[in-house]
Write a protein that holds these residues in place. Structure first.
Motif, PDB file in Angstrom:
ATOM      1  N   ASP A  24       0.858  -1.185   0.000  1.00  0.00           N
ATOM      2  CA  ASP A  24       0.000   0.000   0.000  1.00  0.00           C
ATOM      3  C   ASP A  24       0.894   1.235   0.000  1.00  0.00           C
ATOM      4  OD1 ASP A  24      -1.770   2.081   0.393  1.00  0.00           O
ATOM      5  OD2 ASP A  24      -2.898   1.082   1.989  1.00  0.00           O
ATOM      6  N   SER A  25       0.918   1.932  -1.106  1.00  0.00           N
ATOM      7  CA  SER A  25       1.811   3.097  -1.225  1.00  0.00           C
ATOM      8  C   SER A  25       1.465   4.190  -0.233  1.00  0.00           C
ATOM      9  CB  SER A  25       1.758   3.650  -2.652  1.00  0.00           C
ATOM     10  OG  SER A  25       0.449   4.101  -2.975  1.00  0.00           O
ATOM     11  N   ARG A  26       0.231   4.202   0.248  1.00  0.00           N
ATOM     12  CA  ARG A  26      -0.184   5.232   1.203  1.00  0.00           C
ATOM     13  C   ARG A  26       0.447   5.024   2.579  1.00  0.00           C
ATOM     14  NH1 ARG A  26      -6.427   4.087   0.280  1.00  0.00           N
ATOM     15  NH2 ARG A  26      -5.473   2.021   0.521  1.00  0.00           N
ATOM     16  N   SER A  27       0.926   3.808   2.843  1.00  0.00           N
ATOM     17  CA  SER A  27       1.516   3.507   4.149  1.00  0.00           C
ATOM     18  C   SER A  27       3.032   3.499   4.138  1.00  0.00           C
ATOM     19  CB  SER A  27       1.015   2.132   4.627  1.00  0.00           C
ATOM     20  OG  SER A  27      -0.397   2.103   4.702  1.00  0.00           O
ATOM     21  N   ARG A  48       1.832   1.599 -10.629  1.00  0.00           N
ATOM     22  CA  ARG A  48       1.642   2.996 -11.017  1.00  0.00           C
ATOM     23  C   ARG A  48       2.010   3.961  -9.897  1.00  0.00           C
ATOM     24  NH1 ARG A  48      -4.421   3.323 -12.794  1.00  0.00           N
ATOM     25  NH2 ARG A  48      -3.882   5.541 -12.555  1.00  0.00           N
ATOM     26  N   PHE A  49       2.063   3.445  -8.666  1.00  0.00           N
ATOM     27  CA  PHE A  49       2.316   4.318  -7.518  1.00  0.00           C
ATOM     28  C   PHE A  49       3.775   4.257  -7.063  1.00  0.00           C
ATOM     29  CE2 PHE A  49      -2.136   3.000  -7.407  1.00  0.00           C
ATOM     30  CZ  PHE A  49      -2.759   4.235  -7.425  1.00  0.00           C
ATOM     31  N   GLN A  71       5.162   7.687  -6.266  1.00  0.00           N
ATOM     32  CA  GLN A  71       4.569   8.183  -5.021  1.00  0.00           C
ATOM     33  C   GLN A  71       5.269   7.550  -3.821  1.00  0.00           C
ATOM     34  OE1 GLN A  71       0.233   7.970  -4.839  1.00  0.00           O
ATOM     35  NE2 GLN A  71       0.341   7.475  -2.658  1.00  0.00           N
ATOM     36  N   ALA A  72       5.561   6.249  -3.907  1.00  0.00           N
ATOM     37  CA  ALA A  72       6.237   5.564  -2.806  1.00  0.00           C
ATOM     38  C   ALA A  72       7.652   6.103  -2.607  1.00  0.00           C
ATOM     39  CB  ALA A  72       6.272   4.063  -3.078  1.00  0.00           C
ATOM     40  N   LEU A  73       8.366   6.325  -3.699  1.00  0.00           N
ATOM     41  CA  LEU A  73       9.720   6.867  -3.590  1.00  0.00           C
ATOM     42  C   LEU A  73       9.703   8.280  -3.019  1.00  0.00           C
ATOM     43  CD1 LEU A  73      11.196   5.543  -6.951  1.00  0.00           C
ATOM     44  CD2 LEU A  73      11.786   4.763  -4.641  1.00  0.00           C
ATOM     45  N   ALA A 122      10.454   4.782 -12.800  1.00  0.00           N
ATOM     46  CA  ALA A 122      10.015   5.737 -11.782  1.00  0.00           C
ATOM     47  C   ALA A 122      11.162   6.650 -11.357  1.00  0.00           C
ATOM     48  CB  ALA A 122       9.469   4.998 -10.570  1.00  0.00           C
ATOM     49  N   SER A 123      10.869   7.927 -11.323  1.00  0.00           N
ATOM     50  CA  SER A 123      11.876   8.901 -10.901  1.00  0.00           C
ATOM     51  C   SER A 123      11.875   9.043  -9.387  1.00  0.00           C
ATOM     52  CB  SER A 123      11.592  10.251 -11.556  1.00  0.00           C
ATOM     53  OG  SER A 123      10.339  10.745 -11.147  1.00  0.00           O
ATOM     54  N   GLY A 124      12.950   9.588  -8.860  1.00  0.00           N
ATOM     55  CA  GLY A 124      13.062   9.775  -7.419  1.00  0.00           C
ATOM     56  C   GLY A 124      14.243   9.011  -6.876  1.00  0.00           C
ATOM     57  N   ASP A 125      14.517   9.234  -5.599  1.00  0.00           N
ATOM     58  CA  ASP A 125      15.621   8.554  -4.940  1.00  0.00           C
ATOM     59  C   ASP A 125      15.161   7.187  -4.450  1.00  0.00           C
ATOM     60  OD1 ASP A 125      17.255  10.753  -5.323  1.00  0.00           O
ATOM     61  OD2 ASP A 125      16.586  11.681  -3.437  1.00  0.00           O
ATOM     62  N   GLY A 126      16.063   6.211  -4.483  1.00  0.00           N
ATOM     63  CA  GLY A 126      15.733   4.881  -3.995  1.00  0.00           C
ATOM     64  C   GLY A 126      15.952   3.821  -5.051  1.00  0.00           C
ATOM     65  N   ALA A 127      16.063   2.579  -4.584  1.00  0.00           N
ATOM     66  CA  ALA A 127      16.303   1.455  -5.480  1.00  0.00           C
ATOM     67  C   ALA A 127      15.062   1.159  -6.309  1.00  0.00           C
ATOM     68  CB  ALA A 127      16.703   0.222  -4.674  1.00  0.00           C
TER      69      ALA A 127
END
Length: 418
Positions: free
Chosen positions: A31-34, A53-54, A57-59, A75-80
């Motif tokens: 759950d990307s919201r958590s 698709r999220f 958002q998770a990153l 997906a863009s952003g920091d993280g693996a």
């Protein structure tokens, strides 16, 4: 997964590392919201929405990384970022790898009724001796079970995993992930008949746990269930439980017959791990599985509405018969997925309720009308309104139905009215 590099996580999941990251994940979530810092977000395809698709958002929420299908791996952003052709299978593979890394003893529990209570009891019996992680809530499926394993810290010594099924092959899938040392089947009963067709097919589906245990493992089985005998193997240890005395000095916070039986199953599984349960068992049962709620006016509500089938209905009614000090009230709803004999099963429960001394029987739903109760309504909301008007001081009220009926609103209404 704690202490694992991004490369190690990707390899364990059978995925491809698209982009590396720092540190290691602490747990997996779907759950990307958590999601928060340290989490691995696994984007699973759903009936209406693809969780991949999220990923961004998770990153953005600080996730350690994401495990998604290739089309979401940009997906863009920091993280693996780890790409896997089949994210659900990758989740299971990752959990299996972490289970092996832990080296903890694993107990798998399934059965037609009582598996959650038995899981709760076993975890409580083991807790004074071992560092235990057990299934939380309903995380007992091909998604929930891997999440439970992946949430276990590195010092875990025992995993107590509940396994649910609705059809053939599902227990086998869970066993392949968990690789249990002990497999416990609480019982075999008429559940999921709409899908499986016969009680023999139910037994065969449950017995996938026995069939797929590693050589040298232990199967803990009910002594009075011949339907499992055809599935036994010579290269595993078989331990039976039934009506044997519980260990002397073991103190349990209940006296009901079905919970005592669950306790015997849990004791047998604990002994298979080399633990001898003793002393008072401090157990908190999972929600809506027989909680006794005391209200003003000496009213007791037994909230047992997480699920229901003919076996568990009879057990709950038998407990009501011996535990109620005043009037016995039962609010019983539809039992679902019982196949072509569903109406007969409901009629038999109505007869059993009367034999158990139920003085006021309220039925909820079209199938439950076959119980021929004193009052009948169509919905849980109607029952919540009606029962508040009918209950009087001194009553013990059993509330039970299949999960789809949503009968917990009755217990909630009685608490709110108190």
């Amino acid at each position: 997964m704690r202490g694992w590099s991004p490369e190690r996580v990707a390899q364990a999941a059978g995925g491809r590392l698209v982009r590396g990251g720092d540190g290691s994940p602490q747990r997996a979530l779907i759950d990307s919201r958590s999601v928060g810092p340290g989490d691995l977000f696994v984007g699973l395809p759903g009936e209406h929405v693809d969780g991949g698709r999220f990923a961004e958002q998770a990153l953005a929420a600080g996730a350690w990384g994401v495990l998604v299908a290739p089309e979401h791996a940009r997906a863009s952003g920091d993280g693996a970022v780890i790409a896997a052709e089949d994210p659900p299978a990758a989740l299971g593979a990752l959990a299996r790898a972490w289970r092996r890394e832990l080296g903890a003893k694993v107990v798998a529990i399934t059965g037609s009724t009582g598996k959650t209570s038995t899981k709760d009891l076993l975890a409580a019996m083991l807790a004074p001796h071992l560092r235990v992680v057990a299934t939380h809530a309903n995380l007992n499926t091909e998604i929930g079970l891997p999440l439970t394993i992946l949430g276990a810290p590195p010092d875990t010594e025992a995993l107590v995993l509940e396994m649910a099924m609705r059809g053939a092959g599902q227990i086998a899938e869970l066993v392949a992930i968990a690789e249990p040392d002990v497999g416990l089947i609480t019982n075999v009963g008429p559940v999921h008949l709409e899908l499986l067709g016969s009680i023999e097919a139910v037994a065969a589906a449950k017995a996938e746990l026995v069939r797929d245990l590693r050589p040298g493992a232990t199967a803990v089985l009910p002594a009075d269930e011949p339907l499992l005998d055809a599935h036994l193997r010579d290269d595993i240890t078989v331990v039976r439980f039934g009506d044997e005395p519980l260990p002397g000095g073991l103190e349990l916070p209940f006296t009901s017959a079905h919970m005592q039986r669950n306790a015997r199953a849990a004791v047998a599984a604990a002994r298979a791990l080399g633990v001898e349960p003793a002393g008072r068992v401090e157990v908190e049962l999972s929600a809506m599985r027989g909680q006794r709620i005391e209200l003003p006016g000496h009213i007791v509500v037994v909230n047992d509405c997480y699920n229901a089938n003919p076996m568990s209905m009879r057990a709950a009614l038998d407990d009501l018969a011996v535990s109620a000090d005043g009037r016995r009230v039962a609010v019983l709803g539809d039992m679902l997925e019982l196949g072509p004999d569903e109406r007969r099963f409901h009629a038999e429960i109505g007869d059993h309720a009367r034999a158990a001394g139920v003085e006021l029987l309220v039925t909820v739903g079209p199938l439950a009308r076959e119980m021929h109760g004193d009052r009948a309504v169509d919905t849980a909301a109607e029952a919540a309104t009606l029962v508040r008007e009918l209950v009087r001081p001194g009553d013990t009220v059993l509330v039970k139905a299949s999960r789809g009926v949503g009968l917990e609103v009755v217990a909630e209404a009685l608490q709110e009215a108190a």
